[in-house]
Design an enzyme around this catalytic site. Sequence first.
Site, PDB file in Angstrom:
ATOM      1  N   HIS A  81      30.592  28.014  24.213  1.00 37.13           N
ATOM      2  CA  HIS A  81      31.163  29.225  24.813  1.00 37.13           C
ATOM      3  C   HIS A  81      32.646  29.017  25.105  1.00 37.13           C
ATOM      4  O   HIS A  81      33.010  28.432  26.130  1.00 37.13           O
ATOM      5  CB  HIS A  81      30.424  29.586  26.106  1.00 37.13           C
ATOM      6  CG  HIS A  81      29.059  30.150  25.882  1.00 37.13           C
ATOM      7  ND1 HIS A  81      28.824  31.501  25.744  1.00 37.13           N
ATOM      8  CD2 HIS A  81      27.858  29.535  25.742  1.00 37.13           C
ATOM      9  CE1 HIS A  81      27.526  31.696  25.539  1.00 37.13           C
ATOM     10  NE2 HIS A  81      26.916  30.524  25.534  1.00 37.13           N
TER      11      HIS A  81
ATOM     12  N   LYS B 137      39.413  43.346  37.770  1.00 37.57           N
ATOM     13  CA  LYS B 137      40.143  43.359  39.043  1.00 37.57           C
ATOM     14  C   LYS B 137      41.571  42.862  38.906  1.00 37.57           C
ATOM     15  O   LYS B 137      42.510  43.477  39.435  1.00 37.57           O
ATOM     16  CB  LYS B 137      39.385  42.522  40.071  1.00 37.57           C
ATOM     17  CG  LYS B 137      40.113  42.335  41.399  1.00 37.57           C
ATOM     18  CD  LYS B 137      40.230  43.620  42.198  1.00 37.57           C
ATOM     19  CE  LYS B 137      38.911  43.951  42.851  1.00 37.57           C
ATOM     20  NZ  LYS B 137      39.042  45.072  43.815  1.00 37.57           N
TER      21      LYS B 137
ATOM     22  N   GLU C 295      34.711  31.245  26.027  1.00 37.55           N
ATOM     23  CA  GLU C 295      35.190  32.199  27.019  1.00 37.55           C
ATOM     24  C   GLU C 295      35.153  31.682  28.449  1.00 37.55           C
ATOM     25  O   GLU C 295      35.811  32.230  29.337  1.00 37.55           O
ATOM     26  CB  GLU C 295      34.397  33.511  26.926  1.00 37.55           C
ATOM     27  CG  GLU C 295      32.935  33.428  27.335  1.00 37.55           C
ATOM     28  CD  GLU C 295      31.997  33.059  26.198  1.00 37.55           C
ATOM     29  OE1 GLU C 295      30.837  33.510  26.221  1.00 37.55           O
ATOM     30  OE2 GLU C 295      32.420  32.303  25.308  1.00 37.55           O
TER      31      GLU C 295
ATOM     32  N   SER D  99      39.095  54.195  49.873  1.00 36.26           N
ATOM     33  CA  SER D  99      38.495  53.236  50.796  1.00 36.26           C
ATOM     34  C   SER D  99      39.537  52.366  51.477  1.00 36.26           C
ATOM     35  O   SER D  99      39.253  51.730  52.486  1.00 36.26           O
ATOM     36  CB  SER D  99      37.518  52.323  50.028  1.00 36.26           C
ATOM     37  OG  SER D  99      38.228  51.455  49.162  1.00 36.26           O
ATOM     38  N   GLY D 100      40.742  52.317  50.915  1.00 37.58           N
ATOM     39  CA  GLY D 100      41.769  51.432  51.442  1.00 37.58           C
ATOM     40  C   GLY D 100      41.862  50.131  50.699  1.00 37.58           C
ATOM     41  O   GLY D 100      42.785  49.348  50.895  1.00 37.58           O
ATOM     42  N   GLY D 101      40.909  49.885  49.808  1.00 33.58           N
ATOM     43  CA  GLY D 101      40.940  48.686  48.998  1.00 33.58           C
ATOM     44  C   GLY D 101      41.873  48.842  47.817  1.00 33.58           C
ATOM     45  O   GLY D 101      42.465  49.907  47.586  1.00 33.58           O
ATOM     46  N   VAL D 102      41.988  47.791  47.030  1.00 32.23           N
ATOM     47  CA  VAL D 102      42.913  47.786  45.896  1.00 32.23           C
ATOM     48  C   VAL D 102      42.524  48.846  44.867  1.00 32.23           C
ATOM     49  O   VAL D 102      43.366  49.612  44.392  1.00 32.23           O
ATOM     50  CB  VAL D 102      42.946  46.390  45.241  1.00 32.23           C
ATOM     51  CG1 VAL D 102      43.860  46.400  44.011  1.00 32.23           C
ATOM     52  CG2 VAL D 102      43.402  45.338  46.238  1.00 32.23           C
ATOM     53  N   ASP D 103      41.248  48.896  44.503  1.00 29.82           N
ATOM     54  CA  ASP D 103      40.813  49.747  43.394  1.00 29.82           C
ATOM     55  C   ASP D 103      41.070  51.226  43.649  1.00 29.82           C
ATOM     56  O   ASP D 103      41.702  51.915  42.842  1.00 29.82           O
ATOM     57  CB  ASP D 103      39.328  49.521  43.110  1.00 29.82           C
ATOM     58  CG  ASP D 103      38.992  48.058  42.928  1.00 29.82           C
ATOM     59  OD1 ASP D 103      39.899  47.289  42.534  1.00 29.82           O
ATOM     60  OD2 ASP D 103      37.838  47.666  43.190  1.00 29.82           O
ATOM     61  N   SER D 104      40.567  51.725  44.777  1.00 25.90           N
ATOM     62  CA  SER D 104      40.730  53.157  45.044  1.00 25.90           C
ATOM     63  C   SER D 104      42.193  53.498  45.305  1.00 25.90           C
ATOM     64  O   SER D 104      42.652  54.594  44.954  1.00 25.90           O
ATOM     65  CB  SER D 104      39.859  53.579  46.234  1.00 25.90           C
ATOM     66  OG  SER D 104      40.234  52.904  47.419  1.00 25.90           O
ATOM     67  N   SER D 105      42.951  52.580  45.892  1.00 26.82           N
ATOM     68  CA  SER D 105      44.369  52.834  46.158  1.00 26.82           C
ATOM     69  C   SER D 105      45.160  52.948  44.857  1.00 26.82           C
ATOM     70  O   SER D 105      45.993  53.846  44.690  1.00 26.82           O
ATOM     71  CB  SER D 105      44.954  51.720  47.031  1.00 26.82           C
ATOM     72  OG  SER D 105      44.328  51.676  48.298  1.00 26.82           O
TER      73      SER D 105
ATOM     74  N   GLY E 280      23.714  35.527  23.952  1.00 21.15           N
ATOM     75  CA  GLY E 280      22.616  36.339  24.466  1.00 21.15           C
ATOM     76  C   GLY E 280      21.403  35.487  24.747  1.00 21.15           C
ATOM     77  O   GLY E 280      21.308  34.338  24.285  1.00 21.15           O
TER      78      GLY E 280
ATOM     79  N   CYS F 147      27.687  31.377  20.143  1.00 18.89           N
ATOM     80  CA  CYS F 147      26.329  31.008  20.561  1.00 18.89           C
ATOM     81  C   CYS F 147      25.306  31.858  19.802  1.00 18.89           C
ATOM     82  O   CYS F 147      25.138  31.704  18.602  1.00 18.89           O
ATOM     83  CB  CYS F 147      26.195  31.133  22.073  1.00 18.89           C
ATOM     84  SG  CYS F 147      24.745  30.280  22.755  1.00 18.89           S
ATOM     85  N   TYR F 148      24.623  32.798  20.472  1.00 17.88           N
ATOM     86  CA  TYR F 148      23.674  33.655  19.765  1.00 17.88           C
ATOM     87  C   TYR F 148      24.373  34.409  18.642  1.00 17.88           C
ATOM     88  O   TYR F 148      23.802  34.637  17.570  1.00 17.88           O
ATOM     89  CB  TYR F 148      23.022  34.648  20.726  1.00 17.88           C
ATOM     90  CG  TYR F 148      21.926  35.466  20.080  1.00 17.88           C
ATOM     91  CD1 TYR F 148      20.607  35.032  20.105  1.00 17.88           C
ATOM     92  CD2 TYR F 148      22.211  36.665  19.422  1.00 17.88           C
ATOM     93  CE1 TYR F 148      19.601  35.773  19.493  1.00 17.88           C
ATOM     94  CE2 TYR F 148      21.221  37.405  18.804  1.00 17.88           C
ATOM     95  CZ  TYR F 148      19.912  36.954  18.843  1.00 17.88           C
ATOM     96  OH  TYR F 148      18.923  37.678  18.225  1.00 17.88           O
TER      97      TYR F 148
END
Length: 525
Positions: A180, A381, A182, A235-241, A63, A90-91
């Site tokens: 870090h 994603k 990650e 929308s035709g994108g990956v997420d909404s499909s 942080g 870290c923090y």
Amino acid sequence: MSEIEDMNQTQKILILDFGSQVTQLIARRVREAGVYCEIHPFNNFDEAQIRAFDPKGVVLSGGPASVTGSDTPRAPEVVFALGVPVLGICYGQQTMVAQMGGQVETHDHQEFGRADVEVTEPCGLFEGVWQRGDSARVWMSHGDRVTKLPEGFRIVGRSDGAPFAAIANDEKRMYGVQFHPEVVHTPDGARLLSNFVHVVCGCSGDWTMAAFKQDAIQRIREQVGPDGRVICGLSGGVDSSVAAVLIHEAIGERLTCILVDHGLMRQGEAEQVVTLFRDHYNIPLVHRDASDLFLGRLDGVDDPEKKRKIIGGLFIDVFEEEAKKVGGADFLAQGTLYPDVIESVSFAGGPSVTIKSHHNVGGLPDRMNMKLVEPLRELFKDEVRVLGRELGLPQALIGRHPFPGPGLAIRIPGPVTREACDILRKADAIYLEEIRNAGLYDAIWQAFAVLLPVRTVGVMGDARTYDHVLALRAVTSTDGMTADSYPFPHDFLSRCATRIINQVRGVNRVVYDVTSKPPGTIEWE
């Protein structure tokens, strides 16, 4: 509490967020290790919620604050009383040390960037990764540092700027690292986090996307009920499909998809979506051409946040109209992802800094009698792509590069016009075609063109031109939270520029964006 607290997860890791911009990467590494986890803000997840979450282990994130301040963040004391392993990063390391009786100070010798840690002692966190005497490359970003350890802790790693770079209390199973793990700049970081969840916390690592799919279907059915109807913004994108096919598996014909063609889509995209969902999946689909409405409302608007708000608001208006036409709907489904939530607003009231708003985050107007269904809200994603494969979606769709909800509007800095959209659509299609022809599409996270609000002088056919500048952008990434520009060969960029200038009227200069994220973002607006 958590949006997915009812998931049948017996092994969970809790990540408490202190405001680091890379906290989400901790979650990615933990999930990559096959262990389910959630991020919650340190100041909005109380003792009762933490106990109810029943974590197998807790990670305290980094942080921007300083532990040396009087009113800066502290971990809930219950974290250290649960008897489960704790990892401070870290923090997170610094506040753990301070809260347990150690000391943290601001020091002149700060570390930002790559550093080398000398491994001084073995510990559970290092098992099979680092041995005593190893020199390990890590990523540091700190001004404060630990100067005195709490009772029961020992040093297991140190660097030039952090004499307590890694600490361990094996009896209490508490560990702290100043670096870090990650981020990809710590090459062994993912293995260290895997050790924490498997070796230290004892998690089996059996969380899979197949399990998530079944849980998600069950949750959708419980939320929607036996008679509820859902409208899904497609929308035709990956997420909404992926969201649409997942919801269709859960409730069948009670889902109606609405494709709003706002005039800001990629070339041929609307037609492809209609063919796929109507013909292949037989999912009820309404195709609404609202391009005149959107472009008219965007006329003269150049502020990117106003563009996003206008587009988001109009989407809601159109959904409301279409919901009435199909006989009413109880729920509105969206393909909202975890990074959308994080970047739009501090997660559940947490300390992260707002980067930008997303058109599909923030709820619905009070006048709409619909509730949100967001089955992907806790996924990244790449996890959505895996879920799409579980659902049997074609690879051509699953592998498609991300496309923003506001579409081309945020790839046209300045006012959006139909002419500008047409120019950008053609140029973008040529660019992506060249990338595919070169066999590079799947090696790139996202590639697109940006039509700049700049005109330059050129010479074409012995005549003077004064036309647009087009910027090309391509990045590599694993989750969209950080990204590097793709290192195209010069001849590839020259070939793209030549085709675009020759085939797209209105462009006479092409440039390539080599900015990483951070400090930039992937999109230009």
